[in-house]
Design an enzyme around this catalytic site. Sequence first.
Site, PDB file in Angstrom:
ATOM      1  N   ASP A   1       0.837  -1.194   0.000  1.00 43.64           N
ATOM      2  CA  ASP A   1       0.000   0.000   0.000  1.00 43.64           C
ATOM      3  C   ASP A   1       0.881   1.257   0.000  1.00 43.64           C
ATOM      4  O   ASP A   1       1.923   1.283   0.652  1.00 43.64           O
ATOM      5  CB  ASP A   1      -0.876  -0.028   1.264  1.00 43.64           C
ATOM      6  CG  ASP A   1      -1.840   1.143   1.347  1.00 43.64           C
ATOM      7  OD1 ASP A   1      -2.838   1.134   0.607  1.00 43.64           O
ATOM      8  OD2 ASP A   1      -1.584   2.068   2.158  1.00 43.64           O
TER       9      ASP A   1
ATOM     10  N   GLU B   1       1.487  -0.376  -4.876  1.00 45.54           N
ATOM     11  CA  GLU B   1       0.499   0.643  -5.235  1.00 45.54           C
ATOM     12  C   GLU B   1       1.209   1.952  -5.530  1.00 45.54           C
ATOM     13  O   GLU B   1       1.673   2.643  -4.616  1.00 45.54           O
ATOM     14  CB  GLU B   1      -0.514   0.853  -4.092  1.00 45.54           C
ATOM     15  CG  GLU B   1      -1.638   1.795  -4.500  1.00 45.54           C
ATOM     16  CD  GLU B   1      -2.234   2.605  -3.355  1.00 45.54           C
ATOM     17  OE1 GLU B   1      -3.247   3.283  -3.587  1.00 45.54           O
ATOM     18  OE2 GLU B   1      -1.693   2.584  -2.234  1.00 45.54           O
TER      19      GLU B   1
END
Length: 424
Positions: A212, A249
Amino acid sequence: MARNSCFGYLTLLLLTLTGSSIDAQHAPHWWDNRNSIIHLFEWKWADIAKECEQFLAPHGFAGVQVSPAAENVVITGRPWWERYQPISYKLITRSGNETEFADMVRRCNDVGVRIYVDVLLNHMAASNEGNVHGTGGSFAYPSAKNFPAVPYVESDFHPTCDIEDWNDRLQVQNCELVCLKDLDQSSEWVRERLVDFLDHLIELGVAGFRVDAAKHMPAVELKLIYDNVRDLNIEQGFPRNARPFIYQEVIDHGHETISKYEYSPLGAVTEFLFSEEIGGAFRGHNQLKWLQSWGTAWGFLPSVDAFVFVDNHDNQRGGGNVLTYKTAKQYKMATAFMLAYPFGISRIMSSFDFVDHDQAPPADANEQLLSPAFDEDVACVNGWICEHRWRQIYNMVDFKNVVTDADTAIPADGEASLRPSWKN
Ligand SMILES: *[C@@H]1O[C@H](CO)[C@@H](O)[C@H](O)[C@H]1NC(C)=O
């Protein structure tokens, strides 16, 4: 076009044969010819274990992206994004505890479905309250940057500042993303805590990670972390010296100061431009005939680096061109195209129904997550959408498995009809 496809095939073959360390974190460790990842957003571990055995393995799914596994802060109303605010690395969340997590990973591996965990390496919880508690019973003091259950103290974080200028690399990487306390990955102590956490998950048998907010950490510091993580667990069926699959990401539609190409040497990278463009095309804002050049010509990362999806849990809430389950017909068409056209590593979203951006996942009066319930057509009925149980979608997953070695033949006159032609 045909020549390009052949060249692409040759390149892939060479990469497979040389298997150099550069490619290591690009290998997803799929079984056989399986090749689609499903994101079971906010599902409980026990339900995922059952889903692997009863639905995903029989329908040829390759792997599952699971929601964050580390203890998160409890926020009133239980918005889905509380899971993106860790306060310790205990494996206790509303999805289940460590025993249940370990059981899920083993049972999914046993039927050839890999588990990839969404991990938060960039930050810890944000809060202006003095004292918060987490899903595993830990306390933390985010305003003082004190997380005793790790432990982290103030000096393990970057100084507080807001990201105001998204073209300023230092702000994007060293300031706080929506006030989340920003860990300093240049600190050896911090990197060791993160490596320990990832090692723990690997020991339990996971095949890799979705990282993330990767763009908010310098690639050189992420490399130090990835390089120090252990090999995958041979007792869970992985070969010796196998490296975790890593997909990062990085939101870069092509114009960002911090570019997706900085991260692709380390692993795959989310290709948000793919999501945007496929949505635009199947919403009718672009002609489908242009899809004949689908790929790097559209500004996408090379196929081996591109982690692709029609929507994800963030951008399905953002509007714009992105297609979601709410526009089911176009969504199925876009997903079918993604799975039919040989480009990238594909992930399918499995959502819960929402009206409001922050809405919590389906839960009972005691805030316990609900297990999905199914009707006679195998579809989900109680607040879970389960796009992966839509016939058109799971059949295309199977299609992609079957044509994995096939080439696409597109007529030179530019008609966008895809005709798989068998290689063998
Ligand atoms: C984990 O959760 C299960 C199911 O709720 C429970 O039976 C078990 O005792 C828990 N294990 C631990 C170590 O807390």
